[in-house]
Design an enzyme around this catalytic site. Sequence first.
Site, PDB file in Angstrom:
ATOM      1  N   CYS A 152       0.740  -1.239  -0.031  1.00 26.62           N
ATOM      2  CA  CYS A 152       0.209  -0.128   0.175  1.00 26.62           C
ATOM      3  C   CYS A 152       0.754   1.334  -0.101  1.00 26.62           C
ATOM      4  O   CYS A 152       1.344   1.773   0.951  1.00 26.62           O
ATOM      5  CB  CYS A 152      -0.898  -0.177   1.352  1.00 26.62           C
ATOM      6  SG  CYS A 152      -1.959   1.486   1.397  1.00 26.62           S
ATOM      7  N   CYS A 155      -0.378   4.082   2.154  1.00 28.10           N
ATOM      8  CA  CYS A 155      -0.189   3.937   3.538  1.00 28.10           C
ATOM      9  C   CYS A 155       1.477   3.836   4.241  1.00 28.10           C
ATOM     10  O   CYS A 155       1.796   4.622   4.921  1.00 28.10           O
ATOM     11  CB  CYS A 155      -0.239   2.585   4.277  1.00 28.10           C
ATOM     12  SG  CYS A 155      -1.844   1.879   3.457  1.00 28.10           S
ATOM     13  N   ASP A 156       2.251   3.597   2.926  1.00 28.65           N
ATOM     14  CA  ASP A 156       3.684   3.304   3.467  1.00 28.65           C
ATOM     15  C   ASP A 156       4.680   4.302   2.758  1.00 28.65           C
ATOM     16  O   ASP A 156       5.837   4.416   2.864  1.00 28.65           O
ATOM     17  CB  ASP A 156       4.192   1.965   3.401  1.00 28.65           C
ATOM     18  CG  ASP A 156       3.514   0.793   4.277  1.00 28.65           C
ATOM     19  OD1 ASP A 156       2.961   1.463   5.323  1.00 28.65           O
ATOM     20  OD2 ASP A 156       3.069  -0.206   3.976  1.00 28.65           O
TER      21      ASP A 156
END
Length: 338
Positions: A152, A155-156
């Site tokens: 993701c 997200c990251d």
Amino acid sequence: MGSEPRLSEVRDVIIIGSGPAGLTAAVYTARANLRPLVIEGSPSSTSDQPGGQLMLTTEVENFPGFIDGIMGPELMGNMRAQAQRFGADLLTTKATRVDLASSPRRVWASDPSTGEEVEHRARAVIVSTGARSLMLGLEAEGRLLGHGLSTCATCDGFFFRGHDIAVIGGGDSALEEANFLTKFGETVTVIHRRSELRASKIMQDRAFNNPKISFLWNTVVEDILGSAKVEALALRNTETGESSRLGVTGVFVAIGHVPNTNLFAGQLDMDEAGYLRTNADSSTTNLDGVFACGDVQDHVYRQAITAAGSGCMAAIDAERWLEAAGVEETSLVEDLAS
Ligand code: NAP
């Protein structure tokens, strides 16, 4: 004298799944005195508790309320404890089959200690079984997920400032992730197993015009190298058979997602990709008293916070549905099976 009939509880609510959607639904329904039973699933091979995809994540920096971020497993542990504080019952096992059209609705799950299949019954059911990212099937993935390997970018991506990054896949997800990652990475290499992308024309044009993105065609990843964190990829060209090594410290696998919906086949309406269909602006499904929330019904946003938000919606929808049905208290009924 015959033996006393065995009493079995018909719950107000059973929640299937314990990611941010399921546990938020648990907090809300528990605070509404509906004493939900959460069938939370089984721990994965890399975590000691269930809790969905965040159990496979390291740091979460975009969940509001945590100024310095929080580790994924810690966030899920907190949600779990918060749900229990208000009286949610958690059962650490997987649901094995369901009958969602009956009244009360029925959910079977194996007993965590005996393995025996047990029938649970409730007036309303909230489905929050999530989705999983497709993975390449390499041994290193289990070890390195959250340590340079991610599924993701939203997200990251932030953690990969200045890194050399590889994105695996040739669909819209891969190109969207690659484009997003150019905000952070020094270089972004898209590795695709064929010579033609599956992604839409507009996404292709955007990626081809981005000077930070390069492509490796007809290339498969044979291994992800690094013991504690990602250091490189071992690659093979499918046309020439040639092996090579690409030094990268970030790898994003973007080869698609699968919703966890096998359990509901033939009962709940799904789209062509298997995601549950909910009615517009609500968590209601095609079955009365059955609600769905989180990634199991969302292939667009897929964020912990959107899952949590939709878990709240499902709890409120379930509570109102129960109220309308004239049932506010958990009650005991005779177990007809005894
Ligand atoms: P997808 O369209 O199924 O693409 C998956 C890609 O991964 C394909 O290129 C496939 O290769 C590759 N792949 C699959 N298994 C692989 C393996 N084992 N090893 C190496 N490569 C593998 O999935 P997606 O990109 O996640 O998209 C899913 C749906 O969401 C699509 O309908 C897409 O249009 C949509 N979506 C839209 C947007 C947007 O519009 N902004 C963004 C994301 C997703 P092959 O091509 O060789 O099969």
